[in-house]
Scaffold this motif. Structure first.
Motif, PDB file in Angstrom:
ATOM      1  N   PRO A 266      45.353  40.108  31.408  1.00  0.00           N
ATOM      2  CA  PRO A 266      44.925  39.489  30.108  1.00  0.00           C
ATOM      3  C   PRO A 266      45.669  40.050  28.924  1.00  0.00           C
ATOM      4  N   VAL A 267      45.507  39.088  27.838  1.00  0.00           N
ATOM      5  CA  VAL A 267      45.900  39.691  26.543  1.00  0.00           C
ATOM      6  C   VAL A 267      45.001  40.574  25.979  1.00  0.00           C
ATOM      7  N   SER A 268      45.316  41.414  25.512  1.00  0.00           N
ATOM      8  CA  SER A 268      44.378  42.638  24.651  1.00  0.00           C
ATOM      9  C   SER A 268      45.140  43.072  23.552  1.00  0.00           C
ATOM     10  N   ALA A 269      44.723  43.108  22.440  1.00  0.00           N
ATOM     11  CA  ALA A 269      45.285  43.503  21.092  1.00  0.00           C
ATOM     12  C   ALA A 269      46.739  42.948  21.045  1.00  0.00           C
TER      13      ALA A 269
ATOM     14  N   SER B 177      44.236  34.558  61.716  1.00  0.00           N
ATOM     15  CA  SER B 177      43.661  33.996  63.132  1.00  0.00           C
ATOM     16  C   SER B 177      42.077  34.250  63.352  1.00  0.00           C
ATOM     17  N   GLU B 178      41.500  33.775  64.371  1.00  0.00           N
ATOM     18  CA  GLU B 178      40.119  33.913  64.500  1.00  0.00           C
ATOM     19  C   GLU B 178      39.739  35.372  64.616  1.00  0.00           C
ATOM     20  N   GLY B 179      38.625  35.605  64.219  1.00  0.00           N
ATOM     21  CA  GLY B 179      37.904  36.967  63.952  1.00  0.00           C
ATOM     22  C   GLY B 179      37.407  37.372  62.840  1.00  0.00           C
ATOM     23  N   ASN B 180      36.885  38.791  62.800  1.00  0.00           N
ATOM     24  CA  ASN B 180      36.373  39.313  61.387  1.00  0.00           C
ATOM     25  C   ASN B 180      37.434  40.079  60.816  1.00  0.00           C
ATOM     26  N   TYR B 181      37.374  39.909  59.378  1.00  0.00           N
ATOM     27  CA  TYR B 181      38.267  40.474  58.388  1.00  0.00           C
ATOM     28  C   TYR B 181      37.360  41.168  57.491  1.00  0.00           C
ATOM     29  N   SER B 182      38.017  42.395  57.018  1.00  0.00           N
ATOM     30  CA  SER B 182      37.707  42.931  55.930  1.00  0.00           C
ATOM     31  C   SER B 182      38.939  43.072  54.894  1.00  0.00           C
ATOM     32  N   VAL B 183      38.839  42.364  53.792  1.00  0.00           N
ATOM     33  CA  VAL B 183      40.078  42.222  52.824  1.00  0.00           C
ATOM     34  C   VAL B 183      39.900  43.157  51.450  1.00  0.00           C
ATOM     35  N   ALA B 184      40.786  43.894  51.092  1.00  0.00           N
ATOM     36  CA  ALA B 184      40.842  44.712  50.007  1.00  0.00           C
ATOM     37  C   ALA B 184      41.945  44.473  49.330  1.00  0.00           C
ATOM     38  N   PHE B 185      42.038  44.503  48.070  1.00  0.00           N
ATOM     39  CA  PHE B 185      43.248  44.226  47.378  1.00  0.00           C
ATOM     40  C   PHE B 185      43.078  44.465  45.604  1.00  0.00           C
ATOM     41  N   ASP B 186      44.190  44.675  45.107  1.00  0.00           N
ATOM     42  CA  ASP B 186      44.131  45.242  43.819  1.00  0.00           C
ATOM     43  C   ASP B 186      45.598  44.703  43.202  1.00  0.00           C
ATOM     44  N   ALA B 187      46.033  44.805  41.824  1.00  0.00           N
ATOM     45  CA  ALA B 187      46.942  44.398  41.546  1.00  0.00           C
ATOM     46  C   ALA B 187      47.383  45.329  40.292  1.00  0.00           C
ATOM     47  N   GLN B 188      48.654  45.640  40.031  1.00  0.00           N
ATOM     48  CA  GLN B 188      49.310  46.266  39.075  1.00  0.00           C
ATOM     49  C   GLN B 188      50.134  45.523  38.046  1.00  0.00           C
ATOM     50  N   ASP B 189      50.208  45.814  36.561  1.00  0.00           N
ATOM     51  CA  ASP B 189      50.870  44.965  35.793  1.00  0.00           C
ATOM     52  C   ASP B 189      52.396  45.780  35.470  1.00  0.00           C
TER      53      ASP B 189
ATOM     54  N   PRO C 112      44.262  46.815  32.627  1.00  0.00           N
ATOM     55  CA  PRO C 112      44.882  46.540  33.576  1.00  0.00           C
ATOM     56  C   PRO C 112      44.656  45.089  34.084  1.00  0.00           C
ATOM     57  N   PRO C 113      45.076  44.256  35.125  1.00  0.00           N
ATOM     58  CA  PRO C 113      45.048  43.157  35.428  1.00  0.00           C
ATOM     59  C   PRO C 113      43.630  42.983  35.901  1.00  0.00           C
ATOM     60  N   THR C 114      43.528  41.482  36.008  1.00  0.00           N
ATOM     61  CA  THR C 114      42.024  41.384  36.584  1.00  0.00           C
ATOM     62  C   THR C 114      42.261  40.466  37.980  1.00  0.00           C
ATOM     63  N   VAL C 115      41.584  40.720  39.053  1.00  0.00           N
ATOM     64  CA  VAL C 115      42.041  39.962  40.450  1.00  0.00           C
ATOM     65  C   VAL C 115      40.697  39.179  41.032  1.00  0.00           C
ATOM     66  N   GLY C 116      41.237  38.372  41.775  1.00  0.00           N
ATOM     67  CA  GLY C 116      40.156  37.304  42.328  1.00  0.00           C
ATOM     68  C   GLY C 116      40.744  36.735  43.472  1.00  0.00           C
ATOM     69  N   PHE C 117      39.845  35.980  44.316  1.00  0.00           N
ATOM     70  CA  PHE C 117      40.489  35.465  45.430  1.00  0.00           C
ATOM     71  C   PHE C 117      39.701  34.037  45.626  1.00  0.00           C
ATOM     72  N   ARG C 118      40.188  32.942  46.265  1.00  0.00           N
ATOM     73  CA  ARG C 118      39.836  31.689  46.425  1.00  0.00           C
ATOM     74  C   ARG C 118      40.320  31.393  47.880  1.00  0.00           C
TER      75      ARG C 118
END
Length: 397
Positions: free
Chosen positions: A317-320, A351-363, A283-289
């Motif tokens: 990522p390349v695998s095999a 916008s201003e406030g508190n946030y919970s962020v959840a995410f994923d990815a699919q190849d 599967p893909p790898t995910v990140g944030f910045r």
């Protein structure tokens, strides 16, 4: 010495047998050296009676043993045999250009099946209403079988009507016999069938997951209105041994070479086909910045401004030796429904406030990454951010 004795010879019928006499006589005078046409004698028992007398009428006589005259009144019998390759499908006999046919004829005499006739003179073959060949017997004789072979090598695919008969040397001809065969010289056509979770790139490379079901399918195309049907497909993977394909299969991660071909019931074999399939099980790898102002406060919270951008990214990522590529990102804020985009990255501000962020990815072949979650505090008050930076700088001195 008797200069000119007189004599006479007569063929005499002792018993009438077989067909009606008609105009044939019951006795036939003959002379020395005479050749008789057998058909001029009625069928039955005969003998030769000879008498002679000299000039003073001294006479003598003699008779031969009896012999039987039998007329060949029956025509030959011809059968057709079909060699290999051949296949019977739905009552129709299928053949190819290589199939050998054999006409076998034997002549009967007085009873069907006795095989004692004078001999087969010739056979005649007609294909689709046109005379195709005449096969003479160079040495006809009682009990001899005339066997003649032919093919349909020059005929197009389709149904063909055969008609054939034989005639004996006595001009007895059997009624024509008929047979229909289907000529099929066309090989089947097979292809690779790829199940769900697959992707074909612009360069025509086929990507699949390790769960994707692959199979081979084949159809025997109708040619001239006939098709004998597919007998089997055989295949191999990565240069292994060819085996008959029986069921769908999956591939381990990596680059694989598939080869396959199909054959119909007559042995018509298609040209070998090949395909390169890349199996992606990673599967893909995910990140944030964060692009723009951000810091971590004393409580360990990530703090950004309303002008900062949250960037979510995915990398396959390349695998095999394989990577199908990240296709989709999915994210949600504060437990709301997921939003999905077809991209490997997305950026947005909050916008201003508190946030919970959840995410994923699919190849591109359906491999889904683990879900990544983080908390972020968005503060629109500029000075407090500056103060926080100063405070953080002082703590680092």
């Amino acid at each position: 010495h008797d200069a000119a004795p007189s004599f006479e010879a007569v063929l005499v019928q002792l018993e009438d047998r077989g067909s009606p006499r008609g105009i044939r006589p019951s006795s036939v005078p003959v002379i020395s050296g005479q050749i008789l046409e057998p058909s001029s004698l009625d069928d039955g028992l005969w003998r030769l009676e000879v008498s002679a007398a000299d000039f003073v009428l001294n006479s003598t006589s003699a008779a031969s043993g009896s012999f039987e005259v039998v007329h060949d009144t029956l025509p030959p019998r011809t059968s057709l045999s079909v060699g290999q390759p051949q296949a019977e499908v739905g009552g129709t006999v299928f053949v190819t250009r290589l199939t050998s046919f054999t006409l076998s004829s034997v002549d009967d005499l007085v009873e069907p099946g006795d095989g004692a006739g004078l001999g087969v003179g010739f056979q005649e073959l007609t294909v689709d209403g046109s005379a195709r060949a005449t096969f003479p017997d160079p040495e006809p004789g009682p009990g001899r079988v005339l066997a003649s072979s032919f093919t349909l090598a020059g005929d197009l695919d389709g149904l063909h009507a055969l008609s054939y008969f034989a005639e004996d040397i006595g001009a007895n001809r059997e009624p024509p016999r008929f047979s229909t065969v289907a000529v099929d010289n066309t090989a089947p056509v097979s292809e690779l069938s790829v199940g769900l979770s697959s992707f074909t790139a612009a360069d025509l490379k086929i990507y699949v997951s390790s769960r994707t079901l692959l199979s081979f399918v084949s159809v025997d195309p109708s040619s001239g209105g006939v098709a004998s049907g597919v007998e089997f497909i055989h295949s191999r993977i990565d240069g292994g041994t060819f085996t008959v394909f029986l069921a769908s299969f999956t591939l381990a991660e990596g680059v694989h070479g598939l080869e396959f071909q199909s054959e119909d019931r007559l042995g018509n074999l298609e040209l070998l086909k090949g395909a390169t399939v890349l199996a992606d099980a990673t599967p893909p790898t995910v990140g944030f910045r964060i692009e723009g102002s951000s810091f971590t406060d004393s409580l360990g919270r990530l703090v950004i401004s309303t002008s900062s951008l949250v960037v979510l990214e995915a990398l396959d990522p390349v695998s095999a030796g394989v990577a199908s590529g990240a296709e989709r990102l999915r994210f949600r804020l504060n437990g709301a429904d997921y939003q999905s985009i077809t991209a490997s990255s997305i950026s947005f501000s909050l916008s201003e406030g508190n946030y919970s962020v959840a995410f994923d990815a699919q190849d591109r072949v359906g491999n889904v990454s683990a879900t990544v979650s983080f908390e972020v505090l968005v503060d629109s008050t500029g000075p407090s951010l500056d103060e926080a930076r100063v405070s953080r700088a002082g703590q680092n001195q």
